[in-house]
Design a protein around this motif. Structure first.
Motif, PDB file in Angstrom:
ATOM      1  N   PRO A 218      36.100  40.978  35.301  1.00 54.11           N
ATOM      2  CA  PRO A 218      34.716  40.521  35.477  1.00 54.11           C
ATOM      3  C   PRO A 218      33.726  41.665  35.669  1.00 54.11           C
ATOM      4  CG  PRO A 218      36.206  39.151  36.754  1.00 54.11           C
ATOM      5  CD  PRO A 218      37.006  40.326  36.277  1.00 54.11           C
ATOM      6  N   LEU A 219      34.153  42.728  36.360  1.00 52.40           N
ATOM      7  CA  LEU A 219      33.267  43.873  36.575  1.00 52.40           C
ATOM      8  C   LEU A 219      32.892  44.514  35.245  1.00 52.40           C
ATOM      9  CD1 LEU A 219      34.762  43.498  39.391  1.00 52.40           C
ATOM     10  CD2 LEU A 219      34.422  45.954  39.692  1.00 52.40           C
ATOM     11  N   LEU A 220      33.880  44.746  34.407  1.00 49.64           N
ATOM     12  CA  LEU A 220      33.622  45.364  33.113  1.00 49.64           C
ATOM     13  C   LEU A 220      32.809  44.434  32.212  1.00 49.64           C
ATOM     14  CD1 LEU A 220      37.061  47.073  32.386  1.00 49.64           C
ATOM     15  CD2 LEU A 220      34.918  48.176  33.050  1.00 49.64           C
ATOM     16  N   ALA A 221      33.088  43.146  32.296  1.00 46.51           N
ATOM     17  CA  ALA A 221      32.347  42.185  31.470  1.00 46.51           C
ATOM     18  C   ALA A 221      30.866  42.183  31.827  1.00 46.51           C
ATOM     19  CB  ALA A 221      32.938  40.782  31.645  1.00 46.51           C
ATOM     20  N   ARG A 222      30.564  42.218  33.127  1.00 44.54           N
ATOM     21  CA  ARG A 222      29.154  42.232  33.543  1.00 44.54           C
ATOM     22  C   ARG A 222      28.472  43.536  33.125  1.00 44.54           C
ATOM     23  NH1 ARG A 222      31.457  39.514  38.182  1.00 44.54           N
ATOM     24  NH2 ARG A 222      31.594  41.487  39.349  1.00 44.54           N
ATOM     25  N   ALA A 223      29.198  44.638  33.214  1.00 47.22           N
ATOM     26  CA  ALA A 223      28.634  45.919  32.771  1.00 47.22           C
ATOM     27  C   ALA A 223      28.354  45.895  31.275  1.00 47.22           C
ATOM     28  CB  ALA A 223      29.591  47.058  33.118  1.00 47.22           C
ATOM     29  N   ALA A 224      29.288  45.350  30.506  1.00 44.80           N
ATOM     30  CA  ALA A 224      29.114  45.269  29.050  1.00 44.80           C
ATOM     31  C   ALA A 224      27.919  44.391  28.698  1.00 44.80           C
ATOM     32  CB  ALA A 224      30.387  44.729  28.399  1.00 44.80           C
ATOM     33  N   ALA A 225      27.777  43.290  29.411  1.00 45.42           N
ATOM     34  CA  ALA A 225      26.642  42.395  29.159  1.00 45.42           C
ATOM     35  C   ALA A 225      25.322  43.103  29.428  1.00 45.42           C
ATOM     36  CB  ALA A 225      26.757  41.145  30.019  1.00 45.42           C
ATOM     37  N   ALA A 226      25.310  43.965  30.433  1.00 43.89           N
ATOM     38  CA  ALA A 226      24.084  44.707  30.748  1.00 43.89           C
ATOM     39  C   ALA A 226      23.751  45.722  29.667  1.00 43.89           C
ATOM     40  CB  ALA A 226      24.237  45.404  32.100  1.00 43.89           C
ATOM     41  N   VAL A 227      24.776  46.300  29.057  1.00 44.98           N
ATOM     42  CA  VAL A 227      24.564  47.224  27.945  1.00 44.98           C
ATOM     43  C   VAL A 227      24.039  46.469  26.729  1.00 44.98           C
ATOM     44  CG1 VAL A 227      25.710  48.789  26.318  1.00 44.98           C
ATOM     45  CG2 VAL A 227      26.285  48.867  28.750  1.00 44.98           C
ATOM     46  N   GLY A 228      24.616  45.299  26.497  1.00 44.21           N
ATOM     47  CA  GLY A 228      24.232  44.476  25.355  1.00 44.21           C
ATOM     48  C   GLY A 228      25.417  44.206  24.453  1.00 44.21           C
ATOM     49  N   ILE A 229      25.845  42.959  24.389  1.00 44.43           N
ATOM     50  CA  ILE A 229      26.945  42.535  23.528  1.00 44.43           C
ATOM     51  C   ILE A 229      26.578  41.216  22.863  1.00 44.43           C
ATOM     52  CG2 ILE A 229      28.829  43.726  24.728  1.00 44.43           C
ATOM     53  CD1 ILE A 229      29.342  41.154  26.317  1.00 44.43           C
TER      54      ILE A 229
END
Length: 278
Positions: A218-229
């Motif tokens: 979940p931590l990595l997923a939220r970070a990726a979402a902030a970058v843009g996916i």
């Protein structure tokens, strides 16, 4: 937001249906473009004794039952060129595994079907070099339509239904790390899905099978979402502790559903910010 979720491998019809039932809220969420995933064969298991799946014929029968009962669109991965055509008759996305992301014949076979082609970035790959794997699929798809493509870019990839998935990069032995820059780099030439559960995998970490730590997905997923996916990929099981493949990485449906809501909020925030800045 594309959400791809389901078990690593088809264990049996009962478990497959139970997981599919638990993911109904995703299919009913108007903000989500949902695909149910499961593999009929895990051809790259660490050990010869590890469970691989029911095989092509029986596995596709199981996936067809899920499609018929739930109306879900489906994703499965292929490892051999001969699997592309029959799999594409049942599923909507053909996935090229990370270890095979440069295999020309496999990409060509997938591109010759009508299914969306999702190519996973190899753990050993420079993200910018994934444009060449995308271009292989684009050129085949364009040729079928008597057209020509010379460049891998987002417009062409959307037109010809080709996307990429980031699942981490090798970081020494038995570990992966996610370079968030890769999401932005690859998004220049294809829509990008972030695989949150394989990104926390520890290859070969459990003496003959892969380990992992799903707490960090979940931590990595939220970070990726902030970058843009463009989408999130997360393998899911009712009870990951007894899953026959990739259990240490997988999320329960409850955790996944909570995570998806967080991802959608983050996507809304960054979309709003980008709009305001323009």
């Amino acid at each position: 937001m594309i959400i791809i979720a389901g078990p690593c491998v088809i264990e049996n019809d009962e478990i497959l249906e139970e997981i599919a039932e638990s993911l109904k809220p995703l299919s009913q969420n108007k903000k989500v473009d949902f695909y149910f995933k499961a593999s009929f064969d895990k051809a790259n298991r660490t050990s010869l004794e590890s469970y691989r799946g029911p095989g092509l014929e029986k596995g596709l029968e199981s996936l067809a039952k899920i499609k018929a009962k739930f109306g879900y669109r489906l994703l499965t991965d292929i490892h051999e060129t001969t699997q592309a055509a029959p799999a594409a008759k049942v599923v909507d996305i053909l996935q090229i595994p990370a270890f095979l992301c440069r295999q020309t014949d496999l990409i060509v076979a997938a591109a010759q079907t009508n299914a969306i082609v999702n190519i996973k970035k190899g753990q050993f790959m420079n993200p910018s070099d994934m444009k060449y794997s995308v271009l292989k699929a684009l050129k085949i798809r364009a040729k079928v339509q008597n057209e020509a493509v010379e460049e891998a870019n987002l417009e062409n990839s959307l037109k010809y239904k080709v996307c990429l998935t980031e699942r981490g990069s090798s970081f020494g032995y038995g570990n992966l790390v996610v370079d968030m820059r890769s999401l932005a780099i690859m998004r220049e030439f294809a829509p990008v899905i972030f695989d949150a559960t394989h990104a926390v995998q520890m290859p070969g970490g459990l003496n003959g099978k892969s380990g992992g730590d799903s707490r960090y997905a979940p931590l990595l997923a939220r970070a990726a979402a902030a970058v843009g996916i463009d989408g999130l990929f997360a393998e899911t099981h009712i009870n990951p502790k007894i899953a026959l493949s990739d259990g240490p990485n997988m999320l329960t449906p409850k955790i996944l559903l909570e995570l998806v809501e967080q991802i959608l909020e983050i996507q809304h925030l960054i979309t709003k910010e980008n709009y305001a800045n323009h």
